[in-house]
Design an enzyme around this catalytic site. Structure first.
Site, PDB file in Angstrom:
ATOM      1  N   CYS A  45       0.838  -1.207   0.000  1.00 18.47           N
ATOM      2  CA  CYS A  45       0.000   0.000   0.000  1.00 18.47           C
ATOM      3  C   CYS A  45       0.872   1.257   0.000  1.00 18.47           C
ATOM      4  O   CYS A  45       0.565   2.246  -0.672  1.00 18.47           O
ATOM      5  CB  CYS A  45      -0.916   0.014   1.217  1.00 18.47           C
ATOM      6  SG  CYS A  45      -2.031  -1.401   1.303  1.00 18.47           S
TER       7      CYS A  45
HETATM    8  C1  BEZ Z   1       0.546  -4.618   1.813  1.00 17.57           C
HETATM    9  O1  BEZ Z   1       0.111  -3.505   1.535  1.00 17.57           O
HETATM   10  O2  BEZ Z   1       1.726  -4.889   1.748  1.00 17.57           O
HETATM   11  C2  BEZ Z   1      -0.389  -5.712   2.254  1.00 17.57           C
HETATM   12  C3  BEZ Z   1      -1.568  -5.390   2.894  1.00 17.57           C
HETATM   13  C4  BEZ Z   1      -2.409  -6.405   3.298  1.00 17.57           C
HETATM   14  C5  BEZ Z   1      -2.055  -7.727   3.038  1.00 17.57           C
HETATM   15  C6  BEZ Z   1      -0.894  -8.021   2.346  1.00 17.57           C
HETATM   16  C7  BEZ Z   1      -0.041  -7.015   1.963  1.00 17.57           C
END
Ligand code: BEZ
Length: 210
Positions: A45
Site C-alpha cells: 500500500c
Molecule cells: C501490503 O500492503 O503490503 C499488504 C496489505 C495487506 C495484506 C498483504 C499485503
C-alpha cells in the site's frame, strides 16, 4: 447489491485527510478514480499511494480527481503519509477517506469476506463526468496495482466518449483504434472522412483521433 459497469456511482459523505467530502459535489463534472487499499502502514500500500501521488500531472491532464480509502481512521492516514513521502518520494496530494465503520466500503462492495472480513481489497472504480461507473477492478491484497494500466483505460474511455472508437488489444496512446461496431457506414463516413482500413465489416481500423 453488487455494483456493475454503467451503474450510477453511489454518493456519500466521508471524513478524509482533506476534510469532509461529499463525493459527487467534490468530484463535480470531472472523472474520478476511487480506490481502496487494505491497511495503512503496510508495504505494498505504501508503494501504491506514493506512486499515485507522483501521477498528479497525468490525472490533471485527463481531468481526473483521485480519492483513496481504507477502513483506517483519518488520523492513521495522516501519520502514515509521512512514511509514504519519505520512502516513495511523493507527498500524498489527494484525499484519503477514513472509513472505520465501512460505510463507503459497504456501498462499493470493497470488503470481500472470503478474502478478508475486516479489510478492503484493492478496488478501483473509474467514474465518468455524469457519475456512471466505467471500470471496476479488484486486486488481492498481496498484489500492487498497475496504475499506468488504469490511466490507459481512462485514455481509452475518453477516446470512446469523444470519438466513437474502441481500443484494441494492448493499445497504447498513438496506436490505431477501431470504429465502434454500433456506428454504421454512413455515420462512420461522417466521423472519419479520411476513411478506414476495413479488415472485416466489423473490424474497421483508423488512426487514433487527436
Ligand atoms: C501490503 O500492503 O503490503 C499488504 C496489505 C495487506 C495484506 C498483504 C499485503
Amino acid at each position: 447489491m453488487t455494483l456493475q459497469l454503467g451503474d450510477p456511482a453511489p454518493d456519500f459523505r466521508a471524513d478524509t485527510t482533506q476534510g469532509l467530502v461529499d463525493f459527487h459535489s467534490w468530484k463535480r463534472d470531472a472523472w474520478a478514480i476511487l480506490f481502496s487499499h487494505p491497511k495503512d502502514f503496510t508495504p505494498v500500500c505504501t508503494t501504491e499511494l506514493g506512486y499515485v501521488a507522483g501521477l498528479v500531472d497525468e490525472f490533471v491532464a485527463r481531468n481526473v480527481r483521485v480519492i483513496g480509502l481504507s477502513v483506517d481512521p483519518v488520523i492513521d492516514h495522516e501519520l502514515w503519509a509521512a512514511d509514504i513521502a519519505e520512502t516513495q518520494g511523493h507527498v500524498v496530494n489527494f484525499p484519503m477517506i477514513g472509513d472505520p465503520d465501512c460505510v463507503v466500503a459497504g456501498l462499493y462492495d470493497m470488503i470481500h469476506p472470503n478474502a478478508d472480513d475486516t479489510q478492503t481489497v484493492r478496488s478501483v472504480f473509474v467514474i465518468d463526468p455524469v457519475n456512471r461507473i466505467r471500470l471496476i477492478l479488484t486486486y488481492p491484497a498481496s498484489t500492487g496495482r498497475n496504475f499506468e494500466e488504469i490511466l490507459r483505460v481512462v485514455d481509452s474511455l475518453q477516446l470512446t466518449d469523444a470519438h466513437q472508437v474502441a481500443t484494441p488489444v494492448n493499445w497504447k496512446v498513438g496506436d490505431d483504434v477501431i470504429i465502434l461496431p454500433t456506428i454504421d457506414a454512413e455515420q462512420a463516413a461522417q466521423l472519419f472522412p479520411g476513411g478506414w482500413d476495413e479488415q472485416r465489416p466489423y473490424l474497421r481500423v483508423v488512426p487514433q483521433p487527436r
